[in-house]
Structures are given as C-alpha cells and as structure tokens.
Design a protein around this motif. Structure first.
Motif, PDB file in Angstrom:
ATOM      1  N   ARG A  11       5.812   5.118  -3.809  1.00  0.00           N
ATOM      2  CA  ARG A  11       5.111   6.353  -4.144  1.00  0.00           C
ATOM      3  C   ARG A  11       4.407   6.892  -2.910  1.00  0.00           C
ATOM      4  O   ARG A  11       3.734   6.157  -2.181  1.00  0.00           O
ATOM      5  CB  ARG A  11       4.106   6.123  -5.269  1.00  0.00           C
ATOM      6  N   ASP A  12       4.559   8.175  -2.659  1.00  0.00           N
ATOM      7  CA  ASP A  12       3.905   8.862  -1.554  1.00  0.00           C
ATOM      8  C   ASP A  12       3.173  10.071  -2.136  1.00  0.00           C
ATOM      9  O   ASP A  12       3.744  11.154  -2.271  1.00  0.00           O
ATOM     10  CB  ASP A  12       4.935   9.294  -0.509  1.00  0.00           C
ATOM     11  N   GLY A  13       1.928   9.863  -2.498  1.00  0.00           N
ATOM     12  CA  GLY A  13       1.171  10.930  -3.139  1.00  0.00           C
ATOM     13  C   GLY A  13       1.753  11.265  -4.505  1.00  0.00           C
ATOM     14  O   GLY A  13       1.862  10.401  -5.372  1.00  0.00           O
ATOM     15  N   ARG A  14       2.175  12.504  -4.700  1.00  0.00           N
ATOM     16  CA  ARG A  14       2.721  12.940  -5.985  1.00  0.00           C
ATOM     17  C   ARG A  14       4.193  12.597  -6.136  1.00  0.00           C
ATOM     18  O   ARG A  14       4.767  12.783  -7.195  1.00  0.00           O
ATOM     19  CB  ARG A  14       2.540  14.457  -6.164  1.00  0.00           C
ATOM     20  N   TYR A  15       4.835  12.130  -5.075  1.00  0.00           N
ATOM     21  CA  TYR A  15       6.277  11.934  -5.092  1.00  0.00           C
ATOM     22  C   TYR A  15       6.661  10.454  -5.045  1.00  0.00           C
ATOM     23  O   TYR A  15       5.940   9.622  -4.476  1.00  0.00           O
ATOM     24  CB  TYR A  15       6.934  12.646  -3.893  1.00  0.00           C
ATOM     25  N   VAL A  16       7.804  10.148  -5.631  1.00  0.00           N
ATOM     26  CA  VAL A  16       8.427   8.845  -5.481  1.00  0.00           C
ATOM     27  C   VAL A  16       9.586   9.019  -4.512  1.00  0.00           C
ATOM     28  O   VAL A  16      10.464   9.870  -4.729  1.00  0.00           O
ATOM     29  CB  VAL A  16       8.930   8.285  -6.824  1.00  0.00           C
ATOM     30  N   LEU A  17       9.578   8.238  -3.448  1.00  0.00           N
ATOM     31  CA  LEU A  17      10.623   8.347  -2.430  1.00  0.00           C
ATOM     32  C   LEU A  17      11.572   7.158  -2.533  1.00  0.00           C
ATOM     33  O   LEU A  17      11.148   6.018  -2.727  1.00  0.00           O
ATOM     34  CB  LEU A  17       9.999   8.380  -1.033  1.00  0.00           C
ATOM     35  N   TYR A  18      12.858   7.464  -2.390  1.00  0.00           N
ATOM     36  CA  TYR A  18      13.901   6.449  -2.484  1.00  0.00           C
ATOM     37  C   TYR A  18      14.562   6.262  -1.130  1.00  0.00           C
ATOM     38  O   TYR A  18      14.715   7.217  -0.352  1.00  0.00           O
ATOM     39  CB  TYR A  18      14.961   6.866  -3.507  1.00  0.00           C
ATOM     40  N   GLN A  19      14.974   5.016  -0.852  1.00  0.00           N
ATOM     41  CA  GLN A  19      15.714   4.729   0.371  1.00  0.00           C
ATOM     42  C   GLN A  19      16.683   3.591   0.092  1.00  0.00           C
ATOM     43  O   GLN A  19      16.380   2.690  -0.696  1.00  0.00           O
ATOM     44  CB  GLN A  19      14.764   4.336   1.505  1.00  0.00           C
ATOM     45  N   ARG A  20      17.873   3.643   0.709  1.00  0.00           N
ATOM     46  CA  ARG A  20      18.845   2.589   0.438  1.00  0.00           C
ATOM     47  C   ARG A  20      18.409   1.280   1.095  1.00  0.00           C
ATOM     48  O   ARG A  20      17.752   1.281   2.141  1.00  0.00           O
ATOM     49  CB  ARG A  20      20.235   3.004   0.915  1.00  0.00           C
ATOM     50  N   THR A  21      18.777   0.195   0.468  1.00  0.00           N
ATOM     51  CA  THR A  21      18.415  -1.137   0.943  1.00  0.00           C
ATOM     52  C   THR A  21      19.480  -1.678   1.890  1.00  0.00           C
ATOM     53  O   THR A  21      20.571  -1.104   2.045  1.00  0.00           O
ATOM     54  CB  THR A  21      18.265  -2.101  -0.240  1.00  0.00           C
ATOM     55  N   ALA A  22      19.170  -2.817   2.493  1.00  0.00           N
ATOM     56  CA  ALA A  22      20.147  -3.474   3.379  1.00  0.00           C
ATOM     57  C   ALA A  22      21.409  -3.831   2.608  1.00  0.00           C
ATOM     58  O   ALA A  22      22.525  -3.764   3.137  1.00  0.00           O
ATOM     59  CB  ALA A  22      19.519  -4.723   4.005  1.00  0.00           C
ATOM     60  N   GLN A  23      21.246  -4.206   1.332  1.00  0.00           N
ATOM     61  CA  GLN A  23      22.410  -4.527   0.495  1.00  0.00           C
ATOM     62  C   GLN A  23      23.315  -3.314   0.341  1.00  0.00           C
ATOM     63  O   GLN A  23      24.549  -3.422   0.371  1.00  0.00           O
ATOM     64  CB  GLN A  23      21.935  -5.011  -0.877  1.00  0.00           C
ATOM     65  N   ALA A  24      22.717  -2.138   0.212  1.00  0.00           N
ATOM     66  CA  ALA A  24      23.508  -0.917   0.077  1.00  0.00           C
ATOM     67  C   ALA A  24      24.253  -0.603   1.362  1.00  0.00           C
ATOM     68  O   ALA A  24      25.398  -0.132   1.340  1.00  0.00           O
ATOM     69  CB  ALA A  24      22.606   0.254  -0.309  1.00  0.00           C
ATOM     70  N   VAL A  25      23.615  -0.858   2.486  1.00  0.00           N
ATOM     71  CA  VAL A  25      24.272  -0.616   3.769  1.00  0.00           C
ATOM     72  C   VAL A  25      25.519  -1.479   3.897  1.00  0.00           C
ATOM     73  O   VAL A  25      26.582  -1.018   4.314  1.00  0.00           O
ATOM     74  CB  VAL A  25      23.298  -0.890   4.935  1.00  0.00           C
ATOM     75  N   VAL A  26      25.387  -2.754   3.505  1.00  0.00           N
ATOM     76  CA  VAL A  26      26.538  -3.658   3.544  1.00  0.00           C
ATOM     77  C   VAL A  26      27.655  -3.155   2.625  1.00  0.00           C
ATOM     78  O   VAL A  26      28.834  -3.160   2.974  1.00  0.00           O
ATOM     79  CB  VAL A  26      26.112  -5.087   3.147  1.00  0.00           C
ATOM     80  N   LEU A  27      27.265  -2.686   1.419  1.00  0.00           N
ATOM     81  CA  LEU A  27      28.251  -2.173   0.466  1.00  0.00           C
ATOM     82  C   LEU A  27      28.974  -0.960   1.019  1.00  0.00           C
ATOM     83  O   LEU A  27      30.210  -0.855   0.927  1.00  0.00           O
ATOM     84  CB  LEU A  27      27.558  -1.817  -0.844  1.00  0.00           C
ATOM     85  N   LEU A  28      28.237  -0.041   1.624  1.00  0.00           N
ATOM     86  CA  LEU A  28      28.862   1.158   2.178  1.00  0.00           C
ATOM     87  C   LEU A  28      29.788   0.810   3.332  1.00  0.00           C
ATOM     88  O   LEU A  28      30.883   1.359   3.445  1.00  0.00           O
ATOM     89  CB  LEU A  28      27.787   2.140   2.652  1.00  0.00           C
ATOM     90  N   GLU A  29      29.379  -0.103   4.157  1.00  0.00           N
ATOM     91  CA  GLU A  29      30.217  -0.469   5.304  1.00  0.00           C
ATOM     92  C   GLU A  29      31.505  -1.154   4.845  1.00  0.00           C
ATOM     93  O   GLU A  29      32.542  -1.045   5.483  1.00  0.00           O
ATOM     94  CB  GLU A  29      29.449  -1.399   6.246  1.00  0.00           C
ATOM     95  N   GLY A  30      31.422  -1.842   3.699  1.00  0.00           N
ATOM     96  CA  GLY A  30      32.606  -2.560   3.194  1.00  0.00           C
ATOM     97  C   GLY A  30      33.448  -1.747   2.263  1.00  0.00           C
ATOM     98  O   GLY A  30      34.479  -2.216   1.780  1.00  0.00           O
ATOM     99  N   ALA A  31      33.040  -0.489   1.978  1.00  0.00           N
ATOM    100  CA  ALA A  31      33.771   0.314   0.993  1.00  0.00           C
ATOM    101  C   ALA A  31      34.277   1.603   1.612  1.00  0.00           C
ATOM    102  O   ALA A  31      34.414   2.600   0.937  1.00  0.00           O
ATOM    103  CB  ALA A  31      32.856   0.635  -0.190  1.00  0.00           C
ATOM    104  N   GLY A  32      34.534   1.591   2.897  1.00  0.00           N
ATOM    105  CA  GLY A  32      35.081   2.777   3.520  1.00  0.00           C
ATOM    106  C   GLY A  32      36.506   3.009   3.120  1.00  0.00           C
ATOM    107  O   GLY A  32      37.110   2.223   2.390  1.00  0.00           O
TER     108      GLY A  32
END
Length: 328
Positions: free
Chosen positions: A305-326
């Motif tokens: 949470r950043d003030g009024r907003y919820v901010l999302y960011q991909r995790t290291a697990q997601a990075v691995v998934l994206l790199e393996g799913a090209g």
C-alpha cells in the motif's frame, strides 16, 4: 474426407458458441495423459487431482485413446445461446443428465464397439447397465470444471470472444460462405457442403438443422464434428490467434494463462496500481483486479500500500516464469 451437406436453412441457422464441455474434456485428457498443451502447457496439479474422483474417471473411460477418433456426442451436447459461460456449462450438464438410456447404450456400447480398437472398460459398462451413467457423467463434468477450469476461464473466454468477433467481421466483409472456408486449413466450403479432412470418409446431410460453430481454445489445434444426437450439429475448430505471436506466454493454465495475465506481468517490472494497469493494457479495472488477485495468490505478484493506492509488482518467481515461457 468427411462432408456435411447443407442447405440455405442450415446456413441461415448457423451460429457461433464455445462448447465448455468439449474444452473441459480436452483439458481432462491432457491431464490424464500427463500431456502438455502446445500453448497453455501443463494442466497442473489440480486437474490431475480431480481425476481421482470416480465420476471424473468415468468421463475418461469414454474418451478415445491414441489411434481412436470417436467420442460419444452425449458428453458434449450442443451449446445453447446464453452469453454467460456459467449458464452455457449448466445447460450442457443438464443435457448430459437428461440423456436417455437408449442413447447411452447406442453411443457408449454400440458406437464405441464399432469405432474403438479395444473393449469398453468393464466399470463403464456396469455403470451403463445400472442406468446411472448420465447422472454420474454430469457430476463428473461439473466436478472437473470446478476443480480445474472455473477460476481461469475468464481469460480463455476473452480468446473465444475475440475469435467470434473476428468471424463476425469476416461475415460482414465477405459473407458466411467465405468464413466457413476460412475456419481452418482442413475445413473447406464448396457452396453446398462443409468438408473436413479426416482419417475417415463419410457424409452427413444436415439440411434444415442448426449448425453451431464452436471455437476451441483448450482443444486447439484440433477439429471435430458431432452429429449423432438428433437435431444437433456441432463443428469445433481452432480459435483464431491461439499460439500465434503471443510473446511471453504462460507455461501452464493454473495459475497463469493467456495473454491477459502475461500482459499484466509484462507491465509489472515496476510497481503499478490497478488503474494504471487498466490504462496501459486496455482491460477494464475490474478485469485487471480479478487477474491480479489470481496472480497474487500464485505468488507471481507482490502488493504494497502506498497511501490511497495498492501497488503491484511481479515477483522473482514471475520473472523466471516469463523467461521460461517465451515463444517456441
């Protein structure tokens, strides 16, 4: 070559609708065979765990094995006209449960004996003889859908809707006949018939009957036709755009599948809010929120949470998934 003879009434009554029963069975078969979809990958642990239920296993008993082409049509009733996927599936489940004993015996006992290279499993034969087959098949389909597909179908539905929009534009620009001839390289249109390149020959006259064209996603890239249930004709074809230039694509359907979630992950190299993601991807805020929740449950995005907003960011697990799913 298999040929469907049509008349003007059939062309006039042709419509598009996904067959959620057919999609479920395609995913079930992959799970049972430890197979991988060419685009969506591994069906996942939840799909495989569902196979332990006896009614789901009964569905599998009626699916063709390698070298066999016949699937009893009672498993995939003609889709209705509802615009809501849940209603479409409920209608198909109700039709399965309403199958008469005569139809069960004809398709499950007689037709499999004619088309298959092996006998029907003894357990399935006993269920037919008990009269409980329709109820148990309906329950098995509902169970597998709930366990393996319900949560992620929204993304696949978007693929189906894009295909139907693509076909509708084609009809507006070039006419119904042209679109019938463009569904797939193995499907042709002769002016009074639809032809399908199949390992068997045959012809059916479907004049005066409604024809449902069902874009397939999980059944991609296969084609199939069903005509055994009186008054029902369904032609399943591969949905447009599946597997073509998708960039980063998920390696499995659960918890990630298709362009929507891959697109969101691609935008989350830096923290972003739901509203910002909606603006960048073109998806509605509610759709973005739905997919982000699934990605968070899967451990593929973090949120702070950043003030009024919820901010999302991909995790290291997601990075691995994206790199393996090209692409590849």
């Amino acid at each position: 070559m298999f040929t469907l003879r049509v008349d003007a009434e059939t062309v006039a009554r042709t419509r598009f609708s996904p067959s959620l029963a057919a999609e479920s069975l395609a995913w079930l078969k992959l799970a049972a065979e430890s197979g991988r979809h060419p685009v969506f990958g591994d069906p996942g642990a939840l799909a495989r765990a569902s196979l332990a239920h006896p009614d789901v296993a009964l569905l599998l008993d009626l699916l063709p094995q390698t070298g066999e082409v016949y699937t009893p049509d009672l498993l995939t009733p003609q889709p209705g006209t509802s615009s809501r996927p849940a209603d479409l599936l409920d209608e198909q489940i109700a039709l399965i449960e309403a199958t008469t004993q005569d139809d069960v015996e004809e398709q499950v006992l007689s037709y499999t004996q004619f088309h298959w290279r092996r006998p029907l499993p003894v357990t399935a034969r006993r269920v037919v003889e008990s009269g409980a087959m329709p109820r148990r098949l309906a329950n098995g389909l509902a169970r597998f859908w709930r366990d393996a597909l319900a949560e992620d179908w929204a993304t696949l539905q978007a693929v189906v809707e894009r295909d139907i929009t693509h076909r509708a534009k084609g009809i507006a620009a070039r006419g119904v006949g042209a679109v019938l001839g463009e569904l797939h390289p193995t499907i042709g249109w002769t002016g009074d018939a639809i032809t399908l390149a199949k390992p068997f020959d045959g012809e059916a006259d479907i004049s005066g009957r409604e024809l449902v064209l069902a874009p397939g996603v999980l059944s991609w890239p296969g084609t199939s036709v069903q005509i055994d249930v009186p008054g029902q004709v369904v032609l399943c074809y591969p949905a447009h755009g599946v597997g073509a230039g998708a960039g980063h694509r998920p390696g499995r359907i659960a918890p990630v599948v298709g362009a929507a979630r891959a697109s969101l992950l691609g935008e989350l190299e830096t923290p972003r809010s739901t509203a910002e993601l909606a603006g960048r991807t073109g998806y509605a805020a509610g759709t973005v929120s739905y997919h982000l929740s699934a990605l968070h449950r899967a451990g593929l995005v973090s949120r702070v949470r950043d003030g009024r907003y919820v901010l999302y960011q991909r995790t290291a697990q997601a990075v691995v998934l994206l790199e393996g799913a090209g692409p590849g």
